[in-house]
Design an enzyme around this catalytic site. Structure first.
Site, PDB file in Angstrom:
ATOM      1  N   CYS A  25       1.107  -1.452  -0.249  1.00  0.00           N
ATOM      2  CA  CYS A  25       0.630   0.073   0.379  1.00  0.00           C
ATOM      3  C   CYS A  25       1.103   1.213  -0.133  1.00  0.00           C
ATOM      4  O   CYS A  25       0.273   2.620   0.151  1.00  0.00           O
ATOM      5  CB  CYS A  25      -1.059   0.033   1.226  1.00  0.00           C
ATOM      6  N   HIS A  69     -11.636   9.301  -9.848  1.00  0.00           N
ATOM      7  CA  HIS A  69     -10.192   9.306 -10.718  1.00  0.00           C
ATOM      8  C   HIS A  69      -9.685  10.476 -10.327  1.00  0.00           C
ATOM      9  O   HIS A  69      -8.802  11.329 -11.454  1.00  0.00           O
ATOM     10  CB  HIS A  69     -11.319   9.820 -12.433  1.00  0.00           C
ATOM     11  N   GLU A 108     -12.702  -0.368   0.483  1.00  0.00           N
ATOM     12  CA  GLU A 108     -12.159  -0.368  -0.641  1.00  0.00           C
ATOM     13  C   GLU A 108     -12.200  -1.671  -1.652  1.00  0.00           C
ATOM     14  O   GLU A 108     -11.197  -1.349  -2.890  1.00  0.00           O
ATOM     15  CB  GLU A 108     -10.535   0.330  -0.546  1.00  0.00           C
TER      16      GLU A 108
END
Length: 118
Positions: A25, A69, A108
């Protein structure tokens, strides 16, 4: 207590810069996020709603215009944007506009959720 929930979706990248370099991550990566907002009230309004779902369009616009985005670290000006951090951010944003907000959950991945409920 009556509650309603609504989900919103967006795709974005982030990076957890404080993690060790070998942590996956710590690298730039992205998710298809789900934001679920919960509103609650002890009483219903004149239309028997906690809140009209249409009123939540303001959150959809905010998410679409600000987060979809995008790179979350840049959008939020923070080096470690986690699902937990996002849940609190969205809760505070919603609570200012929709005072019936009682909790926000952020996912997520299909198997992971973080929630902020003061």
């Amino acid at each position: 207590m009556f509650t309603i929930t609504k989900q919103f979706h967006f795709s974005a990248s982030h990076q957890l810069c404080r993690l060790p370099a070998d942590h996956p991550c710590a690298r730039l990566h992205g998710h298809n996020y789900i934001v679920e907002v919960e509103l609650g009230s002890a009483e219903l309004d004149e239309n028997n709603f906690v809140r009209d779902y249409h009123d939540l369009a303001v959150l959809k616009r905010y998410i679409d215009d600000t987060f979809d985005h995008r790179h979350l670290n840049d959008v939020l000006g923070h080096d470690t944007v986690t699902a937990e951090w996002l849940a609190r951010h969205f809760f505070e944003w919603c609570r200012e506009r929709l005072p019936e907000t009682t909790a926000v959950r952020v996912s997520e991945t299909p198997k992971t959720w973080a929630q902020y409920r003061p």
